[in-house]
Enzyme design. Sequence first.
Site, PDB file in Angstrom:
ATOM      1  CB  SER A  55      -3.245  -9.638   3.053  1.00 50.31           C
ATOM      2  OG  SER A  55      -2.055  -8.897   3.155  1.00 50.31           O
TER       3      SER A  55
HETATM    4  N1  SAH Z   1      -1.745  -4.396   1.569  1.00 56.94           N
HETATM    5  C1  SAH Z   1      -1.497  -5.179   0.374  1.00 56.94           C
HETATM    6  C2  SAH Z   1      -0.708  -6.455   0.630  1.00 56.94           C
HETATM    7  C3  SAH Z   1       0.686  -6.135   0.638  1.00 56.94           C
HETATM    8  S1  SAH Z   1       1.921  -7.353   0.524  1.00 56.94           S
HETATM    9  C4  SAH Z   1      -2.770  -5.498  -0.369  1.00 56.94           C
HETATM   10  O1  SAH Z   1      -3.851  -5.133   0.104  1.00 56.94           O
HETATM   11  O2  SAH Z   1      -2.675  -6.069  -1.450  1.00 56.94           O
HETATM   12  C5  SAH Z   1       3.204  -6.340   1.223  1.00 56.94           C
HETATM   13  C6  SAH Z   1       3.648  -5.192   0.356  1.00 56.94           C
HETATM   14  O3  SAH Z   1       4.590  -4.448   1.117  1.00 56.94           O
HETATM   15  C7  SAH Z   1       4.367  -5.620  -0.925  1.00 56.94           C
HETATM   16  O4  SAH Z   1       3.753  -5.013  -2.020  1.00 56.94           O
HETATM   17  C8  SAH Z   1       5.786  -5.106  -0.718  1.00 56.94           C
HETATM   18  O5  SAH Z   1       6.418  -4.677  -1.913  1.00 56.94           O
HETATM   19  C9  SAH Z   1       5.551  -3.948   0.228  1.00 56.94           C
HETATM   20  N2  SAH Z   1       6.731  -3.531   1.006  1.00 56.94           N
HETATM   21  C10 SAH Z   1       7.690  -4.301   1.575  1.00 56.94           C
HETATM   22  N3  SAH Z   1       8.601  -3.524   2.205  1.00 56.94           N
HETATM   23  C11 SAH Z   1       8.195  -2.236   2.039  1.00 56.94           C
HETATM   24  C12 SAH Z   1       8.717  -0.961   2.449  1.00 56.94           C
HETATM   25  N4  SAH Z   1       9.841  -0.859   3.149  1.00 56.94           N
HETATM   26  N5  SAH Z   1       8.035   0.153   2.105  1.00 56.94           N
HETATM   27  C13 SAH Z   1       6.884   0.074   1.383  1.00 56.94           C
HETATM   28  N6  SAH Z   1       6.352  -1.086   0.960  1.00 56.94           N
HETATM   29  C14 SAH Z   1       6.996  -2.231   1.283  1.00 56.94           C
END
Ligand code: SAH
Length: 207
Positions: A55
């Site tokens: 993000s």
């Molecule tokens: N917090 C992260 C940014 C995440 S992007 C950082 O600091 O880098 C969103 C993430 O959510 C992705 O890695 C994606 O694979 C994950 N995601 C999407 N759906 C999900 C689910 N149902 N359970 C767990 N993770 C999920």
Amino acid sequence: MRKQLVEELRRKGISDERLLAAIGALPRHFFLDKAFEEWAYKDKPFPIGNEQTISQPYTVAYQTSLLNIKKRDKVLEVGTGSGYQAALLAMLGARVYTIERQEMLYERAKALLSKLRLGNIRCYLRDGNKGLPEFAPFDKIIVTAGAEDVPQALLEQLAIGGIMVIPVGEFVQKMHRITRISEEEYDDQVLANFRFVPLLKGLNKMG
Ligand code: SAH
């Protein structure tokens, strides 16, 4: 470069000094692919593989401010991704439980977070829609992917008095700050618009 990023976030309205100090101390370039390293302190999201992104720092700071993290808070994060948000929460003194559904990202973030020795971060390869019932209730819950609806399991796993920050919507998401008032009652504040990758269902063990 980290100092410049902190100043930029301050200009954009982030005012929590403890949070700004943590952002100023956390090396974001560790969480990015080598190819993007030189831009690590720009206020921009970047690809981290498997169509996912780390993000934008402003978004991380905005969501984190809404959580009002206290030392020892038990925090659930859905969407570990690069691990940056989890690391920041740990630096603020939270006990972090973070869930990722993509095996490759989970393995990479787990290895990096243990190498950084931030302590107090546990990683799980699960479907975050279901939360982590065995460790509930959580003082705070942060979802870092765009949800079509607020998952019922997460509402149930929020402690009374606890706060959940979750972007909700299909193409553009509105940030929601949900406070659990009692066993049955929740207060739902609807805030600014953001764009997140989608919260998906099930696991991806393809690599
Ligand atoms: N917090 C992260 C940014 C995440 S992007 C950082 O600091 O880098 C969103 C993430 O959510 C992705 O890695 C994606 O694979 C994950 N995601 C999407 N759906 C999900 C689910 N149902 N359970 C767990 N993770 C999920």
